[in-house]
Design a protein around this motif. Structure first.
Motif, short mmCIF file in Angstrom:
data_model
loop_
_atom_site.label_atom_id
_atom_site.label_comp_id
_atom_site.label_asym_id
_atom_site.label_seq_id
_atom_site.Cartn_x
_atom_site.Cartn_y
_atom_site.Cartn_z
N ILE A 5 43.47 38.31 46.60
CA ILE A 5 42.58 37.99 45.49
C ILE A 5 42.97 38.91 44.34
O ILE A 5 42.73 40.12 44.41
N HIS A 6 43.58 38.37 43.32
CA HIS A 6 44.03 39.18 42.19
C HIS A 6 42.89 39.36 41.20
O HIS A 6 42.39 38.40 40.62
N ASP A 66 42.78 35.80 39.78
CA ASP A 66 41.64 35.04 40.30
C ASP A 66 40.37 35.44 39.57
O ASP A 66 39.49 34.61 39.34
N ALA A 96 41.93 31.23 36.04
CA ALA A 96 41.08 32.15 36.80
C ALA A 96 39.92 31.43 37.47
O ALA A 96 39.36 30.48 36.90
N ARG A 97 39.57 31.88 38.65
CA ARG A 97 38.37 31.36 39.31
C ARG A 97 37.12 31.85 38.61
O ARG A 97 36.13 31.12 38.49
N LEU A 168 32.88 36.50 46.28
CA LEU A 168 34.23 36.49 46.81
C LEU A 168 34.30 36.62 48.32
O LEU A 168 35.19 36.04 48.96
#
Length: 225
Positions: A5-6, A66, A96-97, A168
């Protein structure tokens, strides 16, 4: 194997470091998290506390994030006019999420056109400027509107970090992180908002910050919208 997860935090001159380091400390413990401190180049960046922080990646080398997070600080006044910064935010926001902010970092998202029609938190001293960018200011510690998550002023970044950790990795993980960091606030004074502090202290603080606010306001109102 856990999928990475960035999570990227924009670093810039005169950032309020706690806006960034508070939630970063929380989110760095999310399973699979790979945190990035992102700036134009790799040289140290001076915070508003006068110490420097080293970027870990440049705009050019930054992977698709992310989670994009923009902290605040008086440096936001310069950043809202920085085309390179705004272009980076727009590019990253597309994939991006979550597009997020802490404190008046929300204004930088707004200047990039990323908050039109969204509700957003912001530091109380800067909150009303959100109207200029088509956002709806909300006086809450953490605000979620679709994939936009925002924290209020400075220390609200820890609440924001735990909220995002739950998104997350689930609520149980976020609860364990809160326990791990012994986040159990019991401030010595009950004056963390203008309503609680009262008009006299609020006016005194505004007066102390007046010159910096005026300079930042001039830049905010020169942003095309």
């Amino acid at each position: 194997m856990t999928t990475p997860i960035h999570i990227g935090f924009l670093l810039f001159p005169n950032v309020t470091q706690l806006d960034m380091t508070g939630p970063l400390q929380i989110l760095s413990r999310v399973p699979g998290a790979k945190t990035h401190l992102v700036w134009k180049r790799y040289e140290p960046v001076e915070t508003d506390a006068r110490f420097t922080i080293n970027p870990t990646v440049s705009f050019a080398d930054c992977p698709q994030l992310d989670v994009l997070c923009v902290p605040g600080g008086f440096g936001v006044g310069d950043m809202v006019l920085d085309a390179e910064v705004l272009d980076f935010l727009r590019r990253q926001a597309e994939g991006a999420r979550y597009v997020t902010s802490v404190c008046n970092g929300a204004l930088l998202l707004g200047a990039a056109g990323l908050l039109k029609g969204y509700r957003s938190a912001c530091h109380w001293m800067w909150r009303d400027y959100l109207h200029r960018f088509g956002a709806e200011p909300v006086a809450e510690r953490v605000v979620r509107d679709r994939n936009r998550i925002s924290g209020g002023g400075v220390t609200a970044g820890i609440d924001f970090g735990l909220t995002l950790a739950a998104e997350l990795a689930g609520e149980e993980t976020a609860k364990m992180l809160q326990l791990a960091f012994e986040y159990d606030p019991q401030p010595p004074f009950d004056c963390g908002t203008p309503d609680k502090a009262g008009s006299e202290i609020t006016a005194r603080l505004r007066a102390m910050q007046h010159e910096k606010l005026v300079l930042a306001e001039q830049k905010i109102f020169s942003v095309p919208v």
